[in-house]
Design an enzyme around this catalytic site. Sequence first.
Site, mmCIF file in Angstrom:
data_model
loop_
_atom_site.group_PDB
_atom_site.id
_atom_site.type_symbol
_atom_site.label_atom_id
_atom_site.label_comp_id
_atom_site.label_asym_id
_atom_site.label_seq_id
_atom_site.Cartn_x
_atom_site.Cartn_y
_atom_site.Cartn_z
ATOM 1 N N ASP A 1 -5.858 2.373 -89.339
ATOM 2 C CA ASP A 1 -4.521 1.771 -89.305
ATOM 3 C C ASP A 1 -3.459 2.781 -89.722
ATOM 4 O O ASP A 1 -3.740 3.731 -90.464
ATOM 5 C CB ASP A 1 -4.499 0.544 -90.241
ATOM 6 N N ASN B 1 -1.075 4.238 -87.382
ATOM 7 C CA ASN B 1 -0.594 5.132 -86.311
ATOM 8 C C ASN B 1 0.907 4.964 -86.062
ATOM 9 O O ASN B 1 1.632 5.950 -85.916
ATOM 10 C CB ASN B 1 -1.319 4.835 -84.994
ATOM 11 N N SER C 1 -8.002 -4.904 -81.840
ATOM 12 C CA SER C 1 -8.440 -6.239 -82.269
ATOM 13 C C SER C 1 -8.016 -7.298 -81.253
ATOM 14 O O SER C 1 -7.134 -7.059 -80.417
ATOM 15 C CB SER C 1 -7.824 -6.576 -83.629
ATOM 16 N N THR C 2 -8.650 -8.442 -81.342
ATOM 17 C CA THR C 2 -8.260 -9.585 -80.505
ATOM 18 C C THR C 2 -6.762 -9.844 -80.664
ATOM 19 O O THR C 2 -6.056 -10.089 -79.692
ATOM 20 C CB THR C 2 -9.049 -10.838 -80.958
ATOM 21 N N ASN D 1 -4.505 -7.735 -81.396
ATOM 22 C CA ASN D 1 -3.668 -6.657 -80.848
ATOM 23 C C ASN D 1 -3.203 -6.937 -79.407
ATOM 24 O O ASN D 1 -2.271 -6.312 -78.917
ATOM 25 C CB ASN D 1 -4.388 -5.308 -80.904
ATOM 26 N N ARG E 1 0.538 -7.442 -78.870
ATOM 27 C CA ARG E 1 1.525 -6.357 -78.941
ATOM 28 C C ARG E 1 2.274 -6.225 -77.611
ATOM 29 O O ARG E 1 1.827 -6.747 -76.587
ATOM 30 C CB ARG E 1 0.812 -5.041 -79.278
HETATM 31 C C1 IPE Z 1 -6.185 -3.691 -87.498
HETATM 32 O O1 IPE Z 1 -4.926 -3.098 -87.490
HETATM 33 C C2 IPE Z 1 -6.838 -3.510 -86.170
HETATM 34 C C3 IPE Z 1 -7.115 -2.135 -85.822
HETATM 35 C C4 IPE Z 1 -7.067 -1.096 -86.596
HETATM 36 C C5 IPE Z 1 -7.544 -1.943 -84.452
HETATM 37 P P1 IPE Z 1 -3.606 -3.962 -87.310
HETATM 38 O O2 IPE Z 1 -2.467 -3.061 -87.506
HETATM 39 O O3 IPE Z 1 -3.639 -4.703 -86.036
HETATM 40 O O4 IPE Z 1 -3.743 -4.992 -88.528
HETATM 41 P P2 IPE Z 1 -2.740 -6.051 -89.123
HETATM 42 O O5 IPE Z 1 -2.400 -7.017 -88.042
HETATM 43 O O6 IPE Z 1 -1.531 -5.317 -89.606
HETATM 44 O O7 IPE Z 1 -3.495 -6.666 -90.242
HETATM 45 C C1 IPE Z 2 -3.623 1.218 -85.785
HETATM 46 O O1 IPE Z 2 -2.322 1.628 -86.000
HETATM 47 C C2 IPE Z 2 -4.010 1.268 -84.336
HETATM 48 C C3 IPE Z 2 -4.144 -0.050 -83.707
HETATM 49 C C4 IPE Z 2 -4.057 -1.190 -84.308
HETATM 50 C C5 IPE Z 2 -4.409 -0.057 -82.297
HETATM 51 P P1 IPE Z 2 -1.096 0.638 -85.854
HETATM 52 O O2 IPE Z 2 -0.606 0.712 -84.458
HETATM 53 O O3 IPE Z 2 -1.435 -0.707 -86.328
HETATM 54 O O4 IPE Z 2 -0.060 1.330 -86.838
HETATM 55 P P2 IPE Z 2 0.916 0.608 -87.858
HETATM 56 O O5 IPE Z 2 0.100 -0.290 -88.706
HETATM 57 O O6 IPE Z 2 1.910 -0.131 -87.039
HETATM 58 O O7 IPE Z 2 1.507 1.733 -88.622
HETATM 59 MG MG MG Z 3 -1.340 -1.621 -88.164
#
Ligand code: IPE
Ligand code: IPE
Ligand code: MG
Length: 249
Positions: free
Chosen positions: A21, A23, A66-67, A69, A72
């Site tokens: 997490d 990115n 994740s499911t 995700n 987004r």
């Molecule tokens: C968790 O990250 C899922 C992955 C790393 C693929 P998220 O960024 O989606 O988590 P939440 O929703 O903030 O908990």
């Molecule tokens: C994790 O990074 C990657 C995925 C969930 C695909 P994020 O995209 O959730 O990054 P933040 O949490 O918004 O910084």
């Molecule tokens: Mg995240």
Amino acid sequence: MTLLEQIDKERMPKHVAIIMDGNGRWAKAKGLPRTAGHAEGVERVKEITAEATRLGIKFLTLYAFSTENWNRPAPEIEALMTLLIDHLEEETFMKNNVRLLTIGEFGKLPPKVQERVQACIDHTANNTRMTMVVALSYSSRWELTETMRHMAQEVKEGRLQPEDITEQTISEHLQTNFMPDPDLLIRTGGELRISNYLLWQAAYTEFYFTNTYWPDFREESLHQAILDFQGRQRRFGKTGEQVEEEKGK
Ligand code: IPE
Ligand code: IPE
Ligand code: MG
């Protein structure tokens, strides 16, 4: 002594799970688009997979999508799927003797992604040094719901008796049935939650949370997490004295 030198190679976690997490925040802090963070994140996947292999970790389970995700913005999902297709390099898997597998709702992925991932799974099926499991369109509640459906169906068909259902039966019906439960779960990016990852499997997993964003998580960061893990006493409900005594045997 370097962090690496301090690691006890005899006491490596067999299965390390990672919630990758941070990115988006990494990119934002640099004034870049979120997708730049995902691109850099892919580089860390390669680095950490190679290092985990060298260290002798047998299973590395990476939460990639994740499911939840799917909620987004479409362009971000598209960018993530494209990154996945572009960076699955069979040669690297073959060179490192790593097998690829996935967990999650495979059929929900775009056909192009399914084809590419399946080809890589087939190609690497006989590799034995490490198994890299990518959680794609995965959530633990989804997995558990599927498992319960399957088991209910087996009961209905008379292939499974309710009184025969044990914890092991459930574990065997999960998508993760080919590997042991995670010993260590790392979450980067500073959030203190599990976000629907491996709920059943993590019943006795050691958790390691770090504020480091995934694109900044380097080999040394992995060493640090493993050292932290090795400094803990896993008691599984027993007393510390019992555990010490058993160790001495
Ligand atoms: C968790 O990250 C899922 C992955 C790393 C693929 P998220 O960024 O989606 O988590 P939440 O929703 O903030 O908990
Ligand atoms: C994790 O990074 C990657 C995925 C969930 C695909 P994020 O995209 O959730 O990054 P933040 O949490 O918004 O910084
Ligand atoms: Mg995240």
